[in-house]
Design a protein around this motif. Sequence first.
Motif, PDB file in Angstrom:
ATOM      1  N   LYS A 150       0.898 -30.839  23.634  1.00  0.00           N
ATOM      2  CA  LYS A 150       0.796 -30.291  22.288  1.00  0.00           C
ATOM      3  C   LYS A 150       0.015 -31.274  21.420  1.00  0.00           C
ATOM      4  O   LYS A 150       0.286 -32.471  21.451  1.00  0.00           O
ATOM      5  CB  LYS A 150       2.187 -30.065  21.694  1.00  0.00           C
ATOM      6  CG  LYS A 150       3.030 -29.048  22.448  1.00  0.00           C
ATOM      7  CD  LYS A 150       4.436 -28.959  21.871  1.00  0.00           C
ATOM      8  CE  LYS A 150       5.291 -27.970  22.665  1.00  0.00           C
ATOM      9  NZ  LYS A 150       6.695 -27.954  22.180  1.00  0.00           N
ATOM     10  N   LYS A 152       0.199 -31.528  18.301  1.00  0.00           N
ATOM     11  CA  LYS A 152       1.102 -32.031  17.268  1.00  0.00           C
ATOM     12  C   LYS A 152       2.482 -32.231  17.878  1.00  0.00           C
ATOM     13  O   LYS A 152       3.012 -31.350  18.548  1.00  0.00           O
ATOM     14  CB  LYS A 152       1.178 -31.059  16.090  1.00  0.00           C
ATOM     15  CG  LYS A 152      -0.106 -30.941  15.302  1.00  0.00           C
ATOM     16  CD  LYS A 152       0.078 -30.054  14.076  1.00  0.00           C
ATOM     17  CE  LYS A 152      -1.211 -29.969  13.261  1.00  0.00           C
ATOM     18  NZ  LYS A 152      -1.043 -29.114  12.054  1.00  0.00           N
ATOM     19  N   THR A 153       3.069 -33.392  17.638  1.00  0.00           N
ATOM     20  CA  THR A 153       4.375 -33.692  18.190  1.00  0.00           C
ATOM     21  C   THR A 153       5.460 -32.863  17.514  1.00  0.00           C
ATOM     22  O   THR A 153       5.384 -32.550  16.318  1.00  0.00           O
ATOM     23  CB  THR A 153       4.702 -35.192  18.043  1.00  0.00           C
ATOM     24  OG1 THR A 153       5.976 -35.447  18.623  1.00  0.00           O
ATOM     25  CG2 THR A 153       4.726 -35.601  16.580  1.00  0.00           C
ATOM     26  N   LYS A 156       9.473 -36.494  15.438  1.00  0.00           N
ATOM     27  CA  LYS A 156       8.985 -37.782  14.939  1.00  0.00           C
ATOM     28  C   LYS A 156       9.960 -38.863  15.395  1.00  0.00           C
ATOM     29  O   LYS A 156      10.657 -39.503  14.601  1.00  0.00           O
ATOM     30  CB  LYS A 156       8.877 -37.750  13.421  1.00  0.00           C
ATOM     31  CG  LYS A 156       7.885 -36.740  12.885  1.00  0.00           C
ATOM     32  CD  LYS A 156       6.443 -37.178  13.090  1.00  0.00           C
ATOM     33  CE  LYS A 156       6.060 -38.292  12.154  1.00  0.00           C
ATOM     34  NZ  LYS A 156       4.617 -38.648  12.250  1.00  0.00           N
ATOM     35  N   THR A 219       6.072 -33.989  25.989  1.00  0.00           N
ATOM     36  CA  THR A 219       5.062 -33.871  24.932  1.00  0.00           C
ATOM     37  C   THR A 219       5.652 -33.638  23.549  1.00  0.00           C
ATOM     38  O   THR A 219       4.936 -33.732  22.542  1.00  0.00           O
ATOM     39  CB  THR A 219       4.076 -32.722  25.268  1.00  0.00           C
ATOM     40  OG1 THR A 219       2.931 -32.816  24.420  1.00  0.00           O
ATOM     41  CG2 THR A 219       4.740 -31.361  25.093  1.00  0.00           C
ATOM     42  N   ASN A 220       6.951 -33.378  23.464  1.00  0.00           N
ATOM     43  CA  ASN A 220       7.590 -33.154  22.164  1.00  0.00           C
ATOM     44  C   ASN A 220       7.798 -34.443  21.373  1.00  0.00           C
ATOM     45  O   ASN A 220       8.152 -34.394  20.194  1.00  0.00           O
ATOM     46  CB  ASN A 220       8.941 -32.460  22.352  1.00  0.00           C
ATOM     47  CG  ASN A 220       8.791 -31.048  22.896  1.00  0.00           C
ATOM     48  OD1 ASN A 220       7.822 -30.360  22.594  1.00  0.00           O
ATOM     49  ND2 ASN A 220       9.748 -30.618  23.711  1.00  0.00           N
ATOM     50  N   TYR A 221       7.578 -35.594  22.018  1.00  0.00           N
ATOM     51  CA  TYR A 221       7.870 -36.881  21.397  1.00  0.00           C
ATOM     52  C   TYR A 221       6.597 -37.577  20.923  1.00  0.00           C
ATOM     53  O   TYR A 221       5.481 -37.228  21.328  1.00  0.00           O
ATOM     54  CB  TYR A 221       8.626 -37.776  22.378  1.00  0.00           C
ATOM     55  CG  TYR A 221      10.019 -37.265  22.657  1.00  0.00           C
ATOM     56  CD1 TYR A 221      11.113 -37.726  21.929  1.00  0.00           C
ATOM     57  CD2 TYR A 221      10.242 -36.289  23.621  1.00  0.00           C
ATOM     58  CE1 TYR A 221      12.394 -37.236  22.161  1.00  0.00           C
ATOM     59  CE2 TYR A 221      11.514 -35.790  23.862  1.00  0.00           C
ATOM     60  CZ  TYR A 221      12.582 -36.269  23.125  1.00  0.00           C
ATOM     61  OH  TYR A 221      13.846 -35.775  23.347  1.00  0.00           O
ATOM     62  N   SER A 222       6.792 -38.591  20.087  1.00  0.00           N
ATOM     63  CA  SER A 222       5.659 -39.339  19.526  1.00  0.00           C
ATOM     64  C   SER A 222       5.288 -40.557  20.356  1.00  0.00           C
ATOM     65  O   SER A 222       4.109 -40.897  20.476  1.00  0.00           O
ATOM     66  CB  SER A 222       5.977 -39.788  18.098  1.00  0.00           C
ATOM     67  OG  SER A 222       6.191 -38.686  17.259  1.00  0.00           O
ATOM     68  N   CYS A 223       6.287 -41.242  20.910  1.00  0.00           N
ATOM     69  CA  CYS A 223       5.968 -42.430  21.694  1.00  0.00           C
ATOM     70  C   CYS A 223       7.015 -42.672  22.768  1.00  0.00           C
ATOM     71  O   CYS A 223       8.164 -42.225  22.657  1.00  0.00           O
ATOM     72  CB  CYS A 223       5.819 -43.666  20.811  1.00  0.00           C
ATOM     73  SG  CYS A 223       7.369 -44.352  20.186  1.00  0.00           S
ATOM     74  N   LEU A 245       1.663 -39.152  24.405  1.00  0.00           N
ATOM     75  CA  LEU A 245       2.505 -40.114  23.693  1.00  0.00           C
ATOM     76  C   LEU A 245       1.839 -41.480  23.567  1.00  0.00           C
ATOM     77  O   LEU A 245       1.145 -41.932  24.488  1.00  0.00           O
ATOM     78  CB  LEU A 245       3.851 -40.292  24.404  1.00  0.00           C
ATOM     79  CG  LEU A 245       4.937 -39.250  24.119  1.00  0.00           C
ATOM     80  CD1 LEU A 245       4.540 -37.873  24.641  1.00  0.00           C
ATOM     81  CD2 LEU A 245       6.260 -39.691  24.740  1.00  0.00           C
ATOM     82  N   ASN A 284       0.919 -41.580  15.815  1.00  0.00           N
ATOM     83  CA  ASN A 284       0.631 -40.915  17.085  1.00  0.00           C
ATOM     84  C   ASN A 284      -0.248 -39.680  16.929  1.00  0.00           C
ATOM     85  O   ASN A 284      -1.110 -39.392  17.762  1.00  0.00           O
ATOM     86  CB  ASN A 284       1.940 -40.539  17.784  1.00  0.00           C
ATOM     87  CG  ASN A 284       1.744 -39.685  19.022  1.00  0.00           C
ATOM     88  OD1 ASN A 284       2.102 -38.515  19.034  1.00  0.00           O
ATOM     89  ND2 ASN A 284       1.156 -40.257  20.056  1.00  0.00           N
ATOM     90  N   ARG A 288      -3.364 -38.297  19.857  1.00  0.00           N
ATOM     91  CA  ARG A 288      -2.806 -37.566  21.001  1.00  0.00           C
ATOM     92  C   ARG A 288      -3.879 -37.042  21.962  1.00  0.00           C
ATOM     93  O   ARG A 288      -3.764 -37.189  23.181  1.00  0.00           O
ATOM     94  CB  ARG A 288      -1.905 -36.435  20.518  1.00  0.00           C
ATOM     95  CG  ARG A 288      -0.601 -36.939  19.920  1.00  0.00           C
ATOM     96  CD  ARG A 288       0.249 -35.812  19.366  1.00  0.00           C
ATOM     97  NE  ARG A 288       0.857 -35.002  20.402  1.00  0.00           N
ATOM     98  CZ  ARG A 288       2.003 -35.309  21.006  1.00  0.00           C
ATOM     99  NH1 ARG A 288       2.661 -36.414  20.690  1.00  0.00           N
ATOM    100  NH2 ARG A 288       2.507 -34.515  21.924  1.00  0.00           N
TER     101      ARG A 288
END
Length: 313
Positions: A150, A152-153, A156, A219-223, A245, A284, A288
């Motif tokens: 994605k 966009k995460t 956050k 992919t739902n996460y930022s890092c 990420l 992030n 991405r």
Amino acid sequence: MKILLVGPGIMPIPSDGWGAIETLIWNQKIYCEALGHKVDILNKGGLKAAVLAKPWSYDVVHLHFDPLTKFWDTLSIYFGFKLFITSHYAYAAFQKKWDCGYEITFKNLMKSKRLIVFSQEISNVFLSNGFKGKIEVLPNGVEMKQFSFKEKTLYKKAIYLGRIEARNRQNEVTRKIVEKRSIICDFVGPIGTPDFKVDHKYVNYLGEWNRAEVHENLTNYSCLILFSDGEAHPLVVLEAMAAGLSLVISKEASANLDLSLPWVYVCDTIDEVLENAEKAINENGLYRKQIRKYAEENFDYSIIAQKYIEIIS
């Protein structure tokens, strides 16, 4: 070519859950077969299983379980087949951290003719100790097409994905997060230490994910945080990049990465982990697509498989 891959015999191949070695072996099989080669897997120990596999009938045998180095070296000498060996020991590049078991294994590896290692740092350890055989560096690879991406995460926050144990230092990171309250982090993986506790709104334990859940949810996460004190070339780092990420990692977990990249944060202390994780979470979104492209161009398994075939030919 006809290739035999020898696994540890501890978990099934392919593994639906936690098994980086098993995942690597399965990917080697699938991607080398896509290149036109015949690949079989032996995932059982013992002399009988080894002989029944007829290793002498293969062009290449690749051992992925270094405690059996002496055994398979002896078989290769007796039967005359071409043997490559890879050590998956997390501390292979960090000689001061070795336990006595690996010191014995290392002495056997030093007598081998052909090694494939995960990083230049590991290669340097063997060469500095006088290794006389053939040694090649081949990074780990990741199946890019398996990972959802994605732009966009969704969250956050950070994720700490991996077996929860002393080497990965989740307990230390958890305590610091609760103390500082600067980031939110989800922890995922089998628990291998009895004192892991998460009962605070800033840290969440989500249990274990199977492979499909890793592919879909990462992919739902930022890092990604990986403050491990020993890694060969961690697959989870490549998986995180495939999902877009940023990376907040220890130096020991940074093999084969371009450390000048703006979304790679190498940390020496836990305080730095939190400081950099907060920055990575906020920034992030800027990187991405760039992160995924970097992973695809450098670590996609189709590329790694090509390099692998060149090495063993």
